[in-house]
Motif scaffolding. Structure first.
Motif, PDB file in Angstrom:
ATOM      1  N   TRP A   3      35.273  45.290  34.000  1.00  0.00           N
ATOM      2  CA  TRP A   3      33.867  44.985  33.781  1.00  0.00           C
ATOM      3  C   TRP A   3      33.330  45.548  32.470  1.00  0.00           C
ATOM      4  O   TRP A   3      32.178  45.317  32.112  1.00  0.00           O
ATOM      5  CB  TRP A   3      33.031  45.559  34.933  1.00  0.00           C
ATOM      6  CG  TRP A   3      33.385  44.996  36.269  1.00  0.00           C
ATOM      7  CD1 TRP A   3      33.907  43.766  36.536  1.00  0.00           C
ATOM      8  CD2 TRP A   3      33.266  45.662  37.534  1.00  0.00           C
ATOM      9  NE1 TRP A   3      34.106  43.615  37.889  1.00  0.00           N
ATOM     10  CE2 TRP A   3      33.720  44.759  38.529  1.00  0.00           C
ATOM     11  CE3 TRP A   3      32.810  46.920  37.923  1.00  0.00           C
ATOM     12  CZ2 TRP A   3      33.732  45.094  39.880  1.00  0.00           C
ATOM     13  CZ3 TRP A   3      32.822  47.247  39.265  1.00  0.00           C
ATOM     14  CH2 TRP A   3      33.281  46.338  40.240  1.00  0.00           C
ATOM     15  N   ASN A   4      34.153  46.341  31.781  1.00  0.00           N
ATOM     16  CA  ASN A   4      33.724  47.002  30.546  1.00  0.00           C
ATOM     17  C   ASN A   4      32.533  47.919  30.811  1.00  0.00           C
ATOM     18  O   ASN A   4      31.576  47.977  30.037  1.00  0.00           O
ATOM     19  CB  ASN A   4      33.363  45.977  29.466  1.00  0.00           C
ATOM     20  CG  ASN A   4      33.285  46.604  28.085  1.00  0.00           C
ATOM     21  OD1 ASN A   4      33.993  47.561  27.782  1.00  0.00           O
ATOM     22  ND2 ASN A   4      32.416  46.072  27.238  1.00  0.00           N
ATOM     23  N   LEU A   5      32.605  48.642  31.923  1.00  0.00           N
ATOM     24  CA  LEU A   5      31.594  49.632  32.285  1.00  0.00           C
ATOM     25  C   LEU A   5      32.207  51.014  32.119  1.00  0.00           C
ATOM     26  O   LEU A   5      33.018  51.448  32.934  1.00  0.00           O
ATOM     27  CB  LEU A   5      31.146  49.429  33.738  1.00  0.00           C
ATOM     28  CG  LEU A   5      30.051  48.390  33.992  1.00  0.00           C
ATOM     29  CD1 LEU A   5      29.849  48.180  35.480  1.00  0.00           C
ATOM     30  CD2 LEU A   5      28.745  48.815  33.341  1.00  0.00           C
ATOM     31  N   PHE A   6      31.827  51.705  31.047  1.00  0.00           N
ATOM     32  CA  PHE A   6      32.403  53.018  30.764  1.00  0.00           C
ATOM     33  C   PHE A   6      31.271  54.039  30.607  1.00  0.00           C
ATOM     34  O   PHE A   6      30.742  54.206  29.515  1.00  0.00           O
ATOM     35  CB  PHE A   6      33.251  52.972  29.496  1.00  0.00           C
ATOM     36  CG  PHE A   6      34.408  52.013  29.581  1.00  0.00           C
ATOM     37  CD1 PHE A   6      35.521  52.317  30.353  1.00  0.00           C
ATOM     38  CD2 PHE A   6      34.375  50.800  28.909  1.00  0.00           C
ATOM     39  CE1 PHE A   6      36.585  51.434  30.441  1.00  0.00           C
ATOM     40  CE2 PHE A   6      35.439  49.914  28.988  1.00  0.00           C
ATOM     41  CZ  PHE A   6      36.546  50.237  29.757  1.00  0.00           C
ATOM     42  N   PRO A   7      30.884  54.682  31.700  1.00  0.00           N
ATOM     43  CA  PRO A   7      29.800  55.665  31.591  1.00  0.00           C
ATOM     44  C   PRO A   7      30.258  56.911  30.854  1.00  0.00           C
ATOM     45  O   PRO A   7      31.431  57.271  30.864  1.00  0.00           O
ATOM     46  CB  PRO A   7      29.482  55.984  33.055  1.00  0.00           C
ATOM     47  CG  PRO A   7      30.799  55.793  33.750  1.00  0.00           C
ATOM     48  CD  PRO A   7      31.449  54.632  33.052  1.00  0.00           C
ATOM     49  N   ARG A   8      29.323  57.574  30.221  1.00  0.00           N
ATOM     50  CA  ARG A   8      29.593  58.886  29.654  1.00  0.00           C
ATOM     51  C   ARG A   8      29.564  59.899  30.795  1.00  0.00           C
ATOM     52  O   ARG A   8      28.682  59.852  31.646  1.00  0.00           O
ATOM     53  CB  ARG A   8      28.537  59.244  28.608  1.00  0.00           C
ATOM     54  CG  ARG A   8      28.514  58.286  27.419  1.00  0.00           C
ATOM     55  CD  ARG A   8      27.425  58.692  26.445  1.00  0.00           C
ATOM     56  NE  ARG A   8      27.367  57.781  25.313  1.00  0.00           N
ATOM     57  CZ  ARG A   8      28.065  57.921  24.194  1.00  0.00           C
ATOM     58  NH1 ARG A   8      28.905  58.943  24.074  1.00  0.00           N
ATOM     59  NH2 ARG A   8      27.958  57.071  23.212  1.00  0.00           N
ATOM     60  N   ASN A  24      30.698  42.840  31.971  1.00  0.00           N
ATOM     61  CA  ASN A  24      31.557  41.671  32.193  1.00  0.00           C
ATOM     62  C   ASN A  24      31.549  41.188  33.638  1.00  0.00           C
ATOM     63  O   ASN A  24      32.284  40.254  33.972  1.00  0.00           O
ATOM     64  CB  ASN A  24      32.994  41.992  31.780  1.00  0.00           C
ATOM     65  CG  ASN A  24      33.147  42.130  30.285  1.00  0.00           C
ATOM     66  OD1 ASN A  24      32.249  41.748  29.525  1.00  0.00           O
ATOM     67  ND2 ASN A  24      34.255  42.679  29.843  1.00  0.00           N
ATOM     68  N   MET A  25      30.723  41.798  34.487  1.00  0.00           N
ATOM     69  CA  MET A  25      30.582  41.260  35.831  1.00  0.00           C
ATOM     70  C   MET A  25      29.933  39.874  35.798  1.00  0.00           C
ATOM     71  O   MET A  25      30.110  39.076  36.710  1.00  0.00           O
ATOM     72  CB  MET A  25      29.743  42.202  36.707  1.00  0.00           C
ATOM     73  CG  MET A  25      30.454  43.482  37.084  1.00  0.00           C
ATOM     74  SD  MET A  25      29.534  44.499  38.260  1.00  0.00           S
ATOM     75  CE  MET A  25      29.818  43.594  39.783  1.00  0.00           C
ATOM     76  N   LEU A  26      29.182  39.613  34.741  1.00  0.00           N
ATOM     77  CA  LEU A  26      28.567  38.296  34.554  1.00  0.00           C
ATOM     78  C   LEU A  26      29.254  37.575  33.401  1.00  0.00           C
ATOM     79  O   LEU A  26      29.781  38.206  32.486  1.00  0.00           O
ATOM     80  CB  LEU A  26      27.072  38.433  34.254  1.00  0.00           C
ATOM     81  CG  LEU A  26      26.197  39.070  35.327  1.00  0.00           C
ATOM     82  CD1 LEU A  26      24.732  38.943  34.952  1.00  0.00           C
ATOM     83  CD2 LEU A  26      26.446  38.460  36.685  1.00  0.00           C
ATOM     84  N   PRO A  27      29.249  36.244  33.420  1.00  0.00           N
ATOM     85  CA  PRO A  27      29.871  35.499  32.314  1.00  0.00           C
ATOM     86  C   PRO A  27      29.127  35.719  31.010  1.00  0.00           C
ATOM     87  O   PRO A  27      27.920  35.994  31.001  1.00  0.00           O
ATOM     88  CB  PRO A  27      29.778  34.041  32.791  1.00  0.00           C
ATOM     89  CG  PRO A  27      28.700  34.020  33.814  1.00  0.00           C
ATOM     90  CD  PRO A  27      28.727  35.352  34.474  1.00  0.00           C
ATOM     91  N   ALA A  28      29.849  35.586  29.907  1.00  0.00           N
ATOM     92  CA  ALA A  28      29.264  35.841  28.594  1.00  0.00           C
ATOM     93  C   ALA A  28      28.093  34.918  28.295  1.00  0.00           C
ATOM     94  O   ALA A  28      27.196  35.271  27.537  1.00  0.00           O
ATOM     95  CB  ALA A  28      30.340  35.693  27.518  1.00  0.00           C
ATOM     96  N   SER A  29      28.088  33.725  28.893  1.00  0.00           N
ATOM     97  CA  SER A  29      27.027  32.749  28.627  1.00  0.00           C
ATOM     98  C   SER A  29      25.764  33.001  29.437  1.00  0.00           C
ATOM     99  O   SER A  29      24.751  32.326  29.241  1.00  0.00           O
ATOM    100  CB  SER A  29      27.531  31.344  28.939  1.00  0.00           C
ATOM    101  OG  SER A  29      27.927  31.246  30.305  1.00  0.00           O
ATOM    102  N   SER A  30      25.785  33.965  30.347  1.00  0.00           N
ATOM    103  CA  SER A  30      24.650  34.196  31.232  1.00  0.00           C
ATOM    104  C   SER A  30      23.439  34.694  30.455  1.00  0.00           C
ATOM    105  O   SER A  30      23.535  35.635  29.659  1.00  0.00           O
ATOM    106  CB  SER A  30      25.034  35.220  32.305  1.00  0.00           C
ATOM    107  OG  SER A  30      23.901  35.649  33.009  1.00  0.00           O
TER     108      SER A  30
END
Length: 337
Positions: A80-85, A258-264
């Motif tokens: 999902w490209n979710l990288f918290p600090r 990235n949980m949602l499509p790039a076009s959203s």
């Protein structure tokens, strides 16, 4: 073909009885059978891609089931490209990896369980949560200690639109006749937590009612758990740690990932909100506090024990603002001051 059978109530019943995967399958079947329904849902999902979100949640469930809590969660966050600090006290890292603990944190975005799991490399960590989690994330079922939730009250007109919409969706999905044995089941959940932490030296994380409000519905449960653990023996009281966790994770972080499509459209708006206002997501874990260190009388009521835990979390939240200040832009620092 008429589509009145596709009511929210029917899908809610399906989710309660058979789970999220069954709802996705039924939804797809409805789309295949009815062109009007397919067109309507295409228009709706161009704005709110619910099927994509549902499939990503099921992906998270599957990857945790097959790879374990830590590896599965890290794999999902990478997808999902979710990288918290992450800012974590060294003692907290040691406790989370090796010792018995009760962790508790706020629950602002719904995916905090993945952020917490990603910190772990052990499998004996459990989560106290609503029984409905088993329908949404069946892969987490082996680690879930399920509790029954009471009927949700209607939100007053003064509540914000977002809160009323979310609350209404929650009522449709999860409200049902409360089981006769709900009180007994919740008592069993408390006893299970005490056994796991006190005797089996496991860890348990609680996400209390989506908030850290001292009046939230979880208040009695955590107080009872702490009271029972403290009463077992001085050794257990000194070896079990309370671990407050502060999650700065907003819905915009999830919607912009990235949980949602790039076009959203929602994804683009969420990314702009994160860039312009919210800032990056983060997880803050301060020094843990042993049950023996908790400055509350041993005969204190569950309410007083819960209030003490509530105060621990708020102290951690204040500390996080200082600890993470160097990560924030000048604008974000001003917002969090």
């Amino acid at each position: 073909e008429p589509i009145d059978y596709c009511s929210e109530a029917l899908l809610a019943d399906e989710c309660r009885e058979q789970g999220l995967a069954a709802v996705v399958d039924r939804f797809d079947a409805m789309r295949r059978k009815n062109r009007r329904f397919r067109f309507a849902t295409d228009v709706f999902e161009s704005l709110v891609p619910l099927r994509r979100l549902a499939r990503e949640l099921l992906y998270f469930s599957d990857t945790v089931e097959h790879h374990g809590l830590g590896p599965g969660s890290r794999q999902a966050l990478e997808r999902w490209n979710l990288f918290p600090r992450v800012e974590m006290h060294g003692a907290a890292r040691h406790v989370l990896q090796n010792g018995p603990f009760l962790a508790f944190g706020n629950h602002p975005a719904g995916v905090e369980v993945a952020f917490f799991n990603a910190l772990l490399d052990r499998e004996d960590v459990f989560f106290l949560g609503g029984a409905h989690v088993q329908q949404i994330l069946p892969g987490l079922a082996p680690w879930l200690i399920a509790v029954e939730r009471r009927e949700l009250a209607h939100q007053p007109p003064s509540a914000g639109l977002r809160h009323r919409v979310v609350h209404s969706a929650g009522r449709r999905l999860w409200n049902s006749v409360e089981p006769v044995n709900a009180v007994a089941r919740n008592r069993e959940a408390v006893e299970q937590v005490v056994r796991l932490v006190g005797h089996e030296r496991a860890g348990v994380h609680m996400f209390p009612a989506a908030s850290m409000d001292v009046n939230a519905s979880w208040r009695h449960g955590i107080g009872r758990i702490i009271g029972e653990l403290r009463g077992m023996s001085p050794e257990i009281a000194s070896s079990v740690f309370l671990v407050p966790v502060v999650y700065t994770v907003r819905p915009s972080h999830v919607m912009g990932s990235n949980m949602l499509p790039a076009s959203s459209v929602i994804r683009q708006l969420a990314k702009f909100q994160t860039w312009a206002w919210t800032g990056s997501s983060s997880v803050f874990v301060p020094r843990p506090v042993s049950l023996a260190e908790l400055n509350v009388d041993t005969a204190a009521s569950p309410e007083k024990l819960t209030a003490a835990v509530h105060d621990l979390w708020w102290a951690a939240a204040v500390e996080s603002r200082t600890a993470m200040r160097s990560w924030l832009s000048p604008k974000a620092q001003g917002r969090r001051s």
